[in-house]
Write a protein that holds these residues in place. Sequence first.
Motif, PDB file in Angstrom:
ATOM      1  N   ASP A  73      36.964  33.891  31.538  1.00 44.85           N
ATOM      2  CA  ASP A  73      35.991  34.048  32.431  1.00 44.85           C
ATOM      3  C   ASP A  73      35.399  32.824  33.479  1.00 44.85           C
ATOM      4  N   GLU A  74      35.865  31.723  32.694  1.00 48.13           N
ATOM      5  CA  GLU A  74      35.531  30.391  33.324  1.00 48.13           C
ATOM      6  C   GLU A  74      35.872  30.344  34.874  1.00 48.13           C
ATOM      7  N   ARG A  75      36.811  30.855  35.094  1.00 47.60           N
ATOM      8  CA  ARG A  75      37.554  30.843  36.572  1.00 47.60           C
ATOM      9  C   ARG A  75      37.209  32.157  37.451  1.00 47.60           C
ATOM     10  N   GLU A  76      37.191  32.024  38.650  1.00 45.72           N
ATOM     11  CA  GLU A  76      37.169  33.285  39.381  1.00 45.72           C
ATOM     12  C   GLU A  76      38.454  33.810  39.618  1.00 45.72           C
ATOM     13  N   SER A  77      38.739  35.282  39.509  1.00 47.05           N
ATOM     14  CA  SER A  77      39.879  35.882  39.681  1.00 47.05           C
ATOM     15  C   SER A  77      39.764  36.671  40.693  1.00 47.05           C
ATOM     16  N   PRO A  78      40.712  36.590  41.956  1.00 49.59           N
ATOM     17  CA  PRO A  78      40.865  37.341  43.147  1.00 49.59           C
ATOM     18  C   PRO A  78      40.695  38.762  42.826  1.00 49.59           C
ATOM     19  N   LEU A  79      40.144  39.579  43.666  1.00 48.08           N
ATOM     20  CA  LEU A  79      40.131  40.997  43.664  1.00 48.08           C
ATOM     21  C   LEU A  79      40.366  41.418  44.898  1.00 48.08           C
ATOM     22  N   HIS A  80      41.213  41.954  45.216  1.00 52.58           N
ATOM     23  CA  HIS A  80      41.667  42.340  46.660  1.00 52.58           C
ATOM     24  C   HIS A  80      42.110  44.004  46.708  1.00 52.58           C
ATOM     25  N   VAL A  81      41.701  44.859  47.526  1.00 53.72           N
ATOM     26  CA  VAL A  81      41.798  46.359  47.795  1.00 53.72           C
ATOM     27  C   VAL A  81      42.149  46.519  49.228  1.00 53.72           C
ATOM     28  N   TRP A  82      43.347  47.124  49.168  1.00 48.38           N
ATOM     29  CA  TRP A  82      44.045  47.097  50.618  1.00 48.38           C
ATOM     30  C   TRP A  82      44.133  48.695  51.079  1.00 48.38           C
TER      31      TRP A  82
END
Length: 160
Positions: free
Chosen positions: A52-61
Amino acid sequence: MQNWRPYAFMVCRMFRLETEVDKARRDLLRRRLRDTNTAASPHLRALRGTPDERESPLHVWALDANGELAGGLVGHTWTTWLHVTYLWVDDRHRGAGLGSRLLAQAERVAAGERACTASRVETWDFQAPGFYRKHGYEVVCVIPDYPPGITEFTLTKRLG
């Protein structure tokens, strides 16, 4: 008669201020701020070394029948939050619920797969504050004249 000192000595340090873009200093500053924040907050300290320390990309197309981009949502998750950075739907596809579907899918992934409990977004007055309110978001911050002539809104929502 007041007890008054005629001479006050002030320690003055000389600093050179620079306005240049310096990526190495930026990274050093980021690390030092992160270390300071981590030392000050038990919550941030507990995150250190966890996924959880790092941002995780979340993309929806959303792609149309020809495979062209009809809309999309770009954001990231961090700790227990989804942050919606961009949500856009092509003019030809607006009004058909595509934006709602993109947002709902991002919220599902964030809550269901990444254990997020809340979401946040910034939007301008001419963009979509009403859209987000319709989807359960509440205004938590209003910044008038950012940029001049425009109002920025920050909205949040509890997920799940």
